[in-house]
Scaffold this active site. Structure first.
Site, PDB file in Angstrom:
ATOM      1  N   LEU A   3      21.438 -28.104  17.066  1.00  0.00           N
ATOM      2  CA  LEU A   3      20.174 -28.846  17.190  1.00  0.00           C
ATOM      3  C   LEU A   3      20.079 -29.564  18.533  1.00  0.00           C
ATOM      4  O   LEU A   3      19.333 -30.543  18.672  1.00  0.00           O
ATOM      5  CB  LEU A   3      20.029 -29.840  16.037  1.00  0.00           C
ATOM      6  CG  LEU A   3      19.935 -29.212  14.647  1.00  0.00           C
ATOM      7  CD1 LEU A   3      19.856 -30.290  13.574  1.00  0.00           C
ATOM      8  CD2 LEU A   3      18.737 -28.275  14.555  1.00  0.00           C
ATOM      9  N   TYR A  11      38.616 -36.476  17.372  1.00  0.00           N
ATOM     10  CA  TYR A  11      37.464 -37.199  16.844  1.00  0.00           C
ATOM     11  C   TYR A  11      37.945 -38.489  16.197  1.00  0.00           C
ATOM     12  O   TYR A  11      38.387 -38.527  15.061  1.00  0.00           O
ATOM     13  CB  TYR A  11      36.708 -36.362  15.817  1.00  0.00           C
ATOM     14  CG  TYR A  11      36.158 -35.061  16.329  1.00  0.00           C
ATOM     15  CD1 TYR A  11      36.018 -34.811  17.695  1.00  0.00           C
ATOM     16  CD2 TYR A  11      35.772 -34.053  15.451  1.00  0.00           C
ATOM     17  CE1 TYR A  11      35.513 -33.606  18.163  1.00  0.00           C
ATOM     18  CE2 TYR A  11      35.269 -32.853  15.907  1.00  0.00           C
ATOM     19  CZ  TYR A  11      35.143 -32.630  17.252  1.00  0.00           C
ATOM     20  OH  TYR A  11      34.647 -31.424  17.699  1.00  0.00           O
TER      21      TYR A  11
END
Length: 327
Positions: A206, A56
């Protein structure tokens, strides 16, 4: 926030964690000050599990999390990942599960995180060129040395999970799991985790923001937001998936909660630890509100009616990224 056992190897975490990836990569502009404040607020609200990875940034997210935890390392259960090879100058060069890379990558992650151990160290992706037994064997040695406390794997098939667990008990498997992505319920992974006592950590709970109800158009994304290439956000796929989100929003409204809170409560109801990602305090606080949301049998039935397995339209990733998943 209540705490739960994650797996059966002695690790306990807050019932909802925080995915930190978007604070440094993939989701448009970043703001270090707000990101650090978001981690601060998460810890104040009882979040313990912070999730990052060497890829990341690369490295930027580990450094950010390390900065946030400076002087209070014990406040968090720190999870990071290896297995996507990154050169020291930040170039991704493919999957690498070789023991020598795992060891080198961990030492580098410890430097970036400013700590002497990682609580949960995942194999981010399974390298098909290296038997998983060899990789997990190297991780087990690092447990013996005290550099990692618990071992996990990401996006692994049921067969691979069994092979890995036979070498050293796995604490957790991290995989995409949400109302939009329920594949593990049907490919043997979820049953295998229950049988072996391995915890489930759900990333993208989500649906990469879709289930928040806040996304109404692909144009809502910044130019450098990788979701612009996500198949589920393209053309007719987007429109069909938005129809599902509208139904989720309707059910959430009836309960007096937000769509995000409903979707996260559903993941928790399934026994998983969700790690919704956010880089802003206001969304963090909304997400944490899901821990106070209880779903009745009638709620679960209503959700199942509008979001059964397979309801989402489009592949999870582009073909290139789909090829990195252990099928």
């Amino acid at each position: 926030m209540e705490h739960r056992a994650l797996g059966s190897q002695g690790l306990t975490v807050g019932e909802q964690g925080l995915g930190c990836m978007g604070m440094s990569a993939f989701y448009g502009a970043t703001d270090e000050t707000e990101s650090l404040a978001t981690i601060d607020r998460a810890l104040e609200l009882g979040v313990t599990l912070l999730d990052t990875a060497e890829s990341y940034g690369p490295f930027a997210n580990e450094r950010l999390v390390g900065k946030a935890l400076a002087g209070r390392r014990e406040a968090a259960v720190l999870a990071t990942k290896t297995g996507v090879e990154i050169t020291d100058d930040g170039r991704a060069v493919g999957l690498n599960g070789r023991p020598e890379y795992v060891r080198r990558a961990l030492d580098r992650s410890l430097r970036h995180l400013g700590t002497d151990h990682v609580d949960l160290y995942y194999l981010h992706r399974i390298d098909p060129a290296v038997p998983v037994e060899e990789t997990v064997g190297a991780l087990a040695q690092l447990v013996t040395e005290g550099k990692i406390r618990h071992i996990g794997v990401c996006e692994a098939s049921a067969r691979t999970i069994r092979r890995a667990h036979a070498v050293h008990p796995l604490t957790a498997v991290q995989t995409e799991y949400s109302l939009f992505e329920r594949g593990i319920e049907h490919n043997g992974v979820r049953d295998t985790l229950k049988e072996l006592g391995i915890g489930l950590v759900a990333y993208s709970p989500l649906g990469r923001g879709f289930l928040s109800g806040a996304i109404t158009s692909p144009d809502d994304f910044a130019a450098d937001d990788w979701r612009r290439t996500d198949p589920r956000f393209q053309g007719q796929n987007f429109d069909r998936n938005l129809d599902v989100v509208r139904e989720v929003r309707r059910i959430a409204s009836g309960k007096g909660v937000t769509p995000s809170q409903l979707a996260l409560a559903w993941v928790r109801h399934q026994g998983a630890i969700a790690i919704p990602g956010t880089k802003r305090r206001r969304y963090l606080e909304e997400n944490i509100g899901a821990t106070g949301t209880t779903l009745t049998d009638a709620d679960i039935a209503a959700i199942e009616a509008v979001a059964p397995h397979g309801v989402v339209t489009g592949d999870r990733y582009t073909p290139e990224l789909m090829g990195t998943l252990d099928g």
